[in-house]
Scaffold this motif. Structure first.
Motif, short mmCIF file in Angstrom:
data_model
loop_
_atom_site.label_atom_id
_atom_site.label_comp_id
_atom_site.label_asym_id
_atom_site.label_seq_id
_atom_site.Cartn_x
_atom_site.Cartn_y
_atom_site.Cartn_z
N LYS A 1 3.72 21.60 54.85
CA LYS A 1 3.02 20.83 55.88
C LYS A 1 2.45 19.54 55.30
CE LYS A 1 0.99 20.13 59.91
NZ LYS A 1 1.77 19.55 61.02
N MET A 2 1.84 19.62 54.14
CA MET A 2 1.28 18.44 53.49
C MET A 2 2.37 17.40 53.21
SD MET A 2 -0.73 18.12 49.84
CE MET A 2 0.79 18.20 48.86
N VAL A 3 3.51 17.85 52.70
CA VAL A 3 4.61 16.94 52.40
C VAL A 3 5.11 16.24 53.65
CG1 VAL A 3 7.05 16.94 51.71
CG2 VAL A 3 5.35 18.07 50.28
N ASP B 1 12.45 14.75 42.93
CA ASP B 1 13.32 14.86 44.10
C ASP B 1 13.09 16.19 44.80
OD1 ASP B 1 15.33 12.46 43.80
OD2 ASP B 1 15.12 13.34 41.80
N ARG B 2 12.80 17.22 44.01
CA ARG B 2 12.57 18.56 44.55
C ARG B 2 11.42 19.21 43.80
NH1 ARG B 2 17.91 17.87 43.54
NH2 ARG B 2 19.27 17.68 45.37
N ALA B 3 10.68 20.08 44.49
CA ALA B 3 9.62 20.85 43.85
C ALA B 3 9.77 22.30 44.26
CB ALA B 3 8.24 20.32 44.24
N TYR B 4 9.47 23.22 43.33
CA TYR B 4 9.80 24.64 43.49
C TYR B 4 8.54 25.50 43.47
CZ TYR B 4 14.48 22.90 42.71
OH TYR B 4 15.66 22.21 42.85
N PHE B 5 8.44 26.38 44.48
CA PHE B 5 7.28 27.25 44.64
C PHE B 5 7.76 28.66 44.98
CE2 PHE B 5 5.89 22.98 45.54
CZ PHE B 5 4.63 22.89 44.94
N GLY B 6 7.01 29.67 44.54
CA GLY B 6 7.37 31.06 44.81
C GLY B 6 6.92 31.52 46.19
N GLU B 7 7.72 32.37 46.79
CA GLU B 7 7.40 32.91 48.12
C GLU B 7 6.31 33.97 48.07
OE1 GLU B 7 11.18 34.14 49.66
OE2 GLU B 7 11.81 32.09 50.13
N VAL C 1 -1.54 19.25 43.67
CA VAL C 1 -0.10 19.12 43.91
C VAL C 1 0.24 17.70 44.36
CG1 VAL C 1 1.82 19.89 45.36
CG2 VAL C 1 0.29 21.57 44.33
N SER C 2 -0.60 17.12 45.20
CA SER C 2 -0.33 15.73 45.62
C SER C 2 -0.41 14.79 44.42
CB SER C 2 -1.31 15.31 46.72
OG SER C 2 -2.65 15.30 46.26
N LYS C 3 -1.33 15.04 43.49
CA LYS C 3 -1.41 14.23 42.28
C LYS C 3 -0.15 14.41 41.42
CE LYS C 3 -5.43 13.95 40.12
NZ LYS C 3 -5.87 12.55 40.28
N ASP D 1 3.34 15.79 56.53
CA ASP D 1 2.28 14.94 57.08
C ASP D 1 2.09 13.65 56.28
OD1 ASP D 1 1.90 16.85 58.99
OD2 ASP D 1 -0.04 17.56 58.24
N LEU D 2 2.24 13.74 54.96
CA LEU D 2 1.98 12.57 54.11
C LEU D 2 3.24 11.82 53.72
CD1 LEU D 2 -0.82 13.95 51.74
CD2 LEU D 2 -1.04 12.71 53.90
N ASN D 3 4.38 12.21 54.30
CA ASN D 3 5.65 11.50 54.07
C ASN D 3 6.08 11.46 52.61
OD1 ASN D 3 4.20 9.67 56.53
ND2 ASN D 3 6.26 10.44 56.93
N PHE D 4 5.78 12.52 51.87
CA PHE D 4 6.34 12.62 50.52
C PHE D 4 7.85 12.77 50.63
CE2 PHE D 4 2.03 14.13 49.21
CZ PHE D 4 1.85 13.29 48.12
N ASP D 5 8.59 11.97 49.87
CA ASP D 5 10.05 12.05 49.88
C ASP D 5 10.49 13.11 48.86
OD1 ASP D 5 12.70 11.56 50.40
OD2 ASP D 5 12.80 9.75 49.15
N ILE D 6 10.13 14.35 49.14
CA ILE D 6 10.36 15.46 48.22
C ILE D 6 10.85 16.66 49.01
CG2 ILE D 6 9.29 17.05 46.55
CD1 ILE D 6 7.19 14.87 46.04
N GLU D 7 11.88 17.32 48.52
CA GLU D 7 12.34 18.58 49.12
C GLU D 7 11.55 19.73 48.50
OE1 GLU D 7 16.29 21.46 49.31
OE2 GLU D 7 16.45 19.43 48.47
N ILE D 8 10.93 20.55 49.34
CA ILE D 8 10.19 21.72 48.87
C ILE D 8 11.10 22.94 48.95
CG2 ILE D 8 8.15 23.16 49.16
CD1 ILE D 8 7.61 20.27 48.25
N VAL D 9 11.28 23.61 47.83
CA VAL D 9 12.19 24.74 47.74
C VAL D 9 11.38 26.01 47.49
CG1 VAL D 9 14.18 25.72 46.55
CG2 VAL D 9 13.96 23.22 46.77
N GLY D 10 11.45 26.96 48.42
CA GLY D 10 10.82 28.26 48.25
C GLY D 10 11.78 29.23 47.59
#
Length: 292
Positions: A170-172, A153-159, A143-145, A174-183
């Motif tokens: 948590k990874m986003v 800008d955004r990444a989408y994952f299932g709950e 995922v980091s790759k 901690d690593l300062n990815f400028d990405i919104e994670i959407v569940g």
């Protein structure tokens, strides 16, 4: 680069290399478009479709990665038999509103002399992480790759994969990815079974039996809504229901804090009720969140 032509003269690009993805993303960003990413391992179903549709609603362009990631499979797991059907996936992606499919070979994603790892400690130690010790390291690495390749800008994952979603968030951070994670909510079959590519492994009888997962969680949710707060009694209730089906073998039944994923002794805030169950040889997971 391969272009799949569909009806109404519409088309969707499928690319195999990192360079092709980056070239397209740079062009879109020069044009001012926002990018949504939906990472998948392919053999897409209605759950993936809901993620792609959500991404299409909230972004100008949508990239879907279709990659069966070898680093998240342990020994004796189903890497070789994991279902694959890229042509079918292309049709679903186009229908749902995707613009680009990234479908690399493992050699494109992993160099022979690669030595970098990405691990999130703590959140990965319980639940599925306790049973699949290499899994989340592989998830975080791929995922980091993908985040670095696509720069969405955004990444989408299932709950449904609740632990994975917590780990990625948590990874986003901690690593300062400028990405919104959407569940996005779990999508279910007609009888409540959570949609999963692995559902195709089930025989007819196993598929009928698999509805017991959601039925056990419904019982637990009803008890919580009626005021039950004893963790042991809730887990016993789930265990009894699951055990009533002869084809089940329980991997775990856990009630954890929905943020830290640490086991709770009493129910006083937001919790995650999570189960993993073998139906025959197929391991299925399901969960729900309950807020007091």
């Amino acid at each position: 680069m391969e272009t799949i032509v569909l009806k109404r003269h519409d088309s969707i690009k499928r690319v195999k290399t990192v360079g092709e993805v980056r070239k397209q993303i740079k062009k879109w960003k020069r044009e001012g478009f926002t990018i949504g990413l939906v990472p998948t391992m392919g053999f897409l179903h209605e759950g993936h479709e809901s993620l792609i549709k959500r991404a299409a609603e909230e972004n100008d362009k949508v990239v879907v990665s279709v990659f069966v990631n070898p680093t998240q499979f342990g020994e004796n797991e189903d890497l070789g038999s994991y279902p694959r059907d890229i042509k079918r996936d292309e049709v679903l992606c186009k229908k749902a509103g995707a613009n680009l499919i990234f479908n690399p070979e493992p050699s494109e994603m992993y160099y022979k002399d690669a030595s970098t790892v990405v691990n999130v400690n703590g959140l990965t130690e319980g639940l599925c992480g306790a049973r699949r010790p290499v899994h989340f390291g592989g998830v975080c690495l791929v995922v980091s790759k993908l985040f670095n390749i696509v720069t969405p800008d955004r990444a989408y994952f299932g709950e449904k994969d609740a632990q994975q979603l917590a780990v990625i968030k948590k990874m986003v951070k901690d690593l300062n990815f400028d990405i919104e994670i959407v569940g996005c909510p779990i999508v279910r079959e007609f009888d409540g079974l959570a949609k999963s590519s692995r559902n195709t492994y089930l025989s007819f009888e196993e598929r009928k039996a698999a509805s017991i997962l959601n039925e056990s969680l419904i019982l637990a949710k009803k008890a919580l809504n009626l005021g039950e707060r004893n963790v042991g009694r809730i887990k016993d209730m789930i265990n009894e229901k699951l055990s009533s089906e002869i084809l089940t073998r329980i991997d775990y039944i856990e009630i954890v804090d929905s943020l830290s994923l640490e086991p709770v002794q009493s129910i006083s805030s937001s919790i995650l009720v999570a189960i993993a169950v073998y139906i025959g040889r197929t391991r299925l997971i399901d969960n729900f969140t309950f807020k007091v």
